[in-house]
Design a protein around this motif. Structure first.
Motif, PDB file in Angstrom:
ATOM      1  N   LYS A 176     -30.030  -2.644 -26.112  1.00  0.00           N
ATOM      2  CA  LYS A 176     -28.793  -2.613 -25.150  1.00  0.00           C
ATOM      3  C   LYS A 176     -28.263  -1.286 -25.156  1.00  0.00           C
ATOM      4  N   ALA A 177     -28.201  -0.609 -26.150  1.00  0.00           N
ATOM      5  CA  ALA A 177     -27.862   0.784 -25.860  1.00  0.00           C
ATOM      6  C   ALA A 177     -28.409   1.657 -24.954  1.00  0.00           C
ATOM      7  N   TYR A 178     -29.946   1.465 -25.165  1.00  0.00           N
ATOM      8  CA  TYR A 178     -30.974   2.255 -24.419  1.00  0.00           C
ATOM      9  C   TYR A 178     -30.629   1.842 -22.684  1.00  0.00           C
ATOM     10  N   PHE A 179     -30.423   0.547 -22.579  1.00  0.00           N
ATOM     11  CA  PHE A 179     -30.099   0.353 -21.004  1.00  0.00           C
ATOM     12  C   PHE A 179     -28.732   0.714 -20.555  1.00  0.00           C
ATOM     13  N   GLU A 180     -27.668   0.474 -21.445  1.00  0.00           N
ATOM     14  CA  GLU A 180     -26.386   1.217 -21.069  1.00  0.00           C
ATOM     15  C   GLU A 180     -26.328   2.501 -20.918  1.00  0.00           C
ATOM     16  N   TYR A 181     -27.294   3.146 -21.661  1.00  0.00           N
ATOM     17  CA  TYR A 181     -27.379   4.688 -21.452  1.00  0.00           C
ATOM     18  C   TYR A 181     -27.880   4.958 -20.281  1.00  0.00           C
ATOM     19  N   HIS A 182     -28.880   4.403 -19.869  1.00  0.00           N
ATOM     20  CA  HIS A 182     -29.642   4.542 -18.361  1.00  0.00           C
ATOM     21  C   HIS A 182     -28.709   4.204 -17.457  1.00  0.00           C
ATOM     22  N   LEU A 183     -27.891   3.027 -17.370  1.00  0.00           N
ATOM     23  CA  LEU A 183     -26.981   2.523 -16.465  1.00  0.00           C
ATOM     24  C   LEU A 183     -25.843   3.690 -16.233  1.00  0.00           C
ATOM     25  N   ALA A 184     -25.500   4.150 -17.239  1.00  0.00           N
ATOM     26  CA  ALA A 184     -24.405   5.274 -17.050  1.00  0.00           C
ATOM     27  C   ALA A 184     -24.934   6.434 -16.528  1.00  0.00           C
ATOM     28  N   LYS A 185     -26.239   6.479 -16.986  1.00  0.00           N
ATOM     29  CA  LYS A 185     -26.845   7.911 -16.536  1.00  0.00           C
ATOM     30  C   LYS A 185     -27.134   8.070 -14.961  1.00  0.00           C
ATOM     31  N   GLU A 186     -27.346   6.559 -14.524  1.00  0.00           N
ATOM     32  CA  GLU A 186     -27.879   6.480 -13.217  1.00  0.00           C
ATOM     33  C   GLU A 186     -26.568   5.906 -12.268  1.00  0.00           C
ATOM     34  N   ASN A 187     -25.506   6.148 -12.808  1.00  0.00           N
ATOM     35  CA  ASN A 187     -24.345   5.561 -12.095  1.00  0.00           C
ATOM     36  C   ASN A 187     -24.129   4.094 -11.850  1.00  0.00           C
ATOM     37  N   GLY A 188     -25.034   3.212 -12.511  1.00  0.00           N
ATOM     38  CA  GLY A 188     -25.072   1.956 -12.366  1.00  0.00           C
ATOM     39  C   GLY A 188     -26.130   1.687 -11.169  1.00  0.00           C
ATOM     40  N   SER A 189     -27.048   2.533 -10.846  1.00  0.00           N
ATOM     41  CA  SER A 189     -28.071   2.074  -9.941  1.00  0.00           C
ATOM     42  C   SER A 189     -29.280   1.378 -10.693  1.00  0.00           C
ATOM     43  N   MET A 190     -29.353  -0.136  -9.967  1.00  0.00           N
ATOM     44  CA  MET A 190     -30.342  -0.731 -10.923  1.00  0.00           C
ATOM     45  C   MET A 190     -31.825  -0.478 -10.397  1.00  0.00           C
ATOM     46  N   THR A 191     -31.987   0.304  -9.105  1.00  0.00           N
ATOM     47  CA  THR A 191     -33.125   0.930  -8.472  1.00  0.00           C
ATOM     48  C   THR A 191     -33.549   1.852  -9.520  1.00  0.00           C
ATOM     49  N   ARG A 192     -32.754   2.792  -9.635  1.00  0.00           N
ATOM     50  CA  ARG A 192     -33.137   3.912 -10.335  1.00  0.00           C
ATOM     51  C   ARG A 192     -33.560   3.619 -12.107  1.00  0.00           C
ATOM     52  N   VAL A 193     -32.806   2.738 -12.577  1.00  0.00           N
ATOM     53  CA  VAL A 193     -32.744   2.229 -13.928  1.00  0.00           C
ATOM     54  C   VAL A 193     -34.266   1.672 -13.731  1.00  0.00           C
ATOM     55  N   ALA A 194     -34.400   0.879 -12.945  1.00  0.00           N
ATOM     56  CA  ALA A 194     -35.811   0.101 -12.920  1.00  0.00           C
ATOM     57  C   ALA A 194     -36.994   0.883 -12.984  1.00  0.00           C
ATOM     58  N   GLU A 195     -36.957   2.202 -12.085  1.00  0.00           N
ATOM     59  CA  GLU A 195     -37.941   3.156 -11.932  1.00  0.00           C
ATOM     60  C   GLU A 195     -38.120   4.013 -13.274  1.00  0.00           C
ATOM     61  N   LYS A 196     -36.868   4.235 -14.011  1.00  0.00           N
ATOM     62  CA  LYS A 196     -36.821   5.021 -14.965  1.00  0.00           C
ATOM     63  C   LYS A 196     -37.600   4.319 -16.110  1.00  0.00           C
ATOM     64  N   THR A 197     -37.236   2.957 -16.169  1.00  0.00           N
ATOM     65  CA  THR A 197     -37.701   2.192 -17.412  1.00  0.00           C
ATOM     66  C   THR A 197     -39.106   1.584 -17.349  1.00  0.00           C
ATOM     67  N   GLY A 198     -39.462   1.543 -15.960  1.00  0.00           N
ATOM     68  CA  GLY A 198     -40.635   1.018 -15.668  1.00  0.00           C
ATOM     69  C   GLY A 198     -40.691  -0.723 -15.600  1.00  0.00           C
ATOM     70  N   LEU A 199     -39.518  -1.244 -15.329  1.00  0.00           N
ATOM     71  CA  LEU A 199     -39.365  -2.518 -15.189  1.00  0.00           C
ATOM     72  C   LEU A 199     -39.190  -2.909 -13.816  1.00  0.00           C
ATOM     73  N   GLU A 200     -39.753  -4.274 -13.511  1.00  0.00           N
ATOM     74  CA  GLU A 200     -39.173  -4.585 -12.000  1.00  0.00           C
ATOM     75  C   GLU A 200     -37.936  -5.154 -12.182  1.00  0.00           C
ATOM     76  N   ARG A 201     -37.312  -4.836 -10.889  1.00  0.00           N
ATOM     77  CA  ARG A 201     -35.694  -5.247 -10.750  1.00  0.00           C
ATOM     78  C   ARG A 201     -35.534  -6.698 -11.395  1.00  0.00           C
ATOM     79  N   THR A 202     -36.509  -7.519 -10.992  1.00  0.00           N
ATOM     80  CA  THR A 202     -35.951  -9.156 -11.440  1.00  0.00           C
ATOM     81  C   THR A 202     -36.040  -9.081 -12.835  1.00  0.00           C
ATOM     82  N   HIS A 203     -37.172  -8.527 -13.427  1.00  0.00           N
ATOM     83  CA  HIS A 203     -37.281  -8.616 -15.056  1.00  0.00           C
ATOM     84  C   HIS A 203     -36.014  -7.687 -15.491  1.00  0.00           C
ATOM     85  N   LEU A 204     -35.725  -6.765 -14.986  1.00  0.00           N
ATOM     86  CA  LEU A 204     -34.636  -5.814 -15.582  1.00  0.00           C
ATOM     87  C   LEU A 204     -33.457  -6.498 -15.634  1.00  0.00           C
ATOM     88  N   TYR A 205     -32.968  -7.266 -14.390  1.00  0.00           N
ATOM     89  CA  TYR A 205     -31.802  -8.049 -14.221  1.00  0.00           C
ATOM     90  C   TYR A 205     -31.670  -9.123 -15.705  1.00  0.00           C
TER      91      TYR A 205
END
Length: 223
Positions: A176-205
């Motif tokens: 949870k802390a990991y994903f919150e960190y990357h969401l904040a870092k990427e200004n809430g962009s799910m696309t960039r967070v998905a690319e950064k973490t290596g997850l598909e958007r549907t799985h990330l959501y």
């Protein structure tokens, strides 16, 4: 909550098992063949694998042998098949499979096997990737996950996690802390967070929803 990888070439079975396991609170990754299973195992580091025996290209027993011979069998594996013989089931067990489920898999047998498999998760997994800078104190009371700080005013990158908690609870807190960190870092962009973490958007959501991550937090912190 556990991370469970379901490997089966039949779409209907994958979806059914995914629905059941999701209802039980688990995170489920799906793979329809050995190639996808290999990639998912490296990406998700599952706590348990449900592996079909009869699949095109590479069958489940061959994949199990591969994982066993390369040291990748670090998680409990439950084999599944509607056509396997007793000899096949015995062979899979000798290689390292925890159990065998005959298709069609009943709900009661599935949940019991999964529960037993997770309880047997005593099989030690490799240490987490060093890119997260995990450092353990001498007292082993806390583990500090040091995430890269993008800027002086960037999102918080240090957090303590109690090691005296159950593994699943401690892992959920870290994720949870990991994903919150990357969401904040990427200004809430799910696309960039998905690319950064290596997850598909549907799985990330789905993962963020299960972890209870506030999806608007990144935008508020950087807005």
């Amino acid at each position: 909550m556990a991370n469970i990888l379901v490997v089966d070439d039949e779409h209907g079975i994958r979806e059914l098992l995914s629905e059941i396991l999701n209802d039980e609170g688990h995170t489920v990754e799906l793979a329809e063949n050995a190639a996808q299973a290999r990639a998912a195992r490296l990406r998700e580091r599952p706590d348990l694998v449900l592996l079909d025996i009869w699949m095109p290209d590479t069958d489940g027993v061959t994949l199990l042998k591969e994982w066993s011979s390369t040291g990748a069998l670090t998680m409990p594996v439950i084999m599944m098949s509607g056509h396997a013989t007793i000899d096949t089931a015995v062979e899979a067990t000798k290689i390292g499979a925890l159990a065998f489920l005959e298709k069609p898999v009943t709900l009661q047998k599935l949940l019991k096997a999964v529960e037993q498999g997770l309880a047997r998760g005593a099989i030690r997994k490799p240490a987490p990737p060093t890119q997260f800078g995990v450092v353990q104190t001498e007292s082993a009371a806390l583990v500090t996950a040091v995430l890269p700080e993008p800027a002086e005013t960037g999102p918080q990158a240090h957090q303590d996690f109690g090691l005296d908690k159950p593994l699943r609870e401690a892992r959920d807190e870290f994720e949870k802390a990991y994903f919150e960190y990357h969401l904040a870092k990427e200004n809430g962009s799910m696309t960039r967070v998905a690319e950064k973490t290596g997850l598909e958007r549907t799985h990330l959501y789905r993962k963020l929803k299960q972890l209870g991550v506030d999806l608007s937090r990144g935008k508020r912190n950087n807005g």
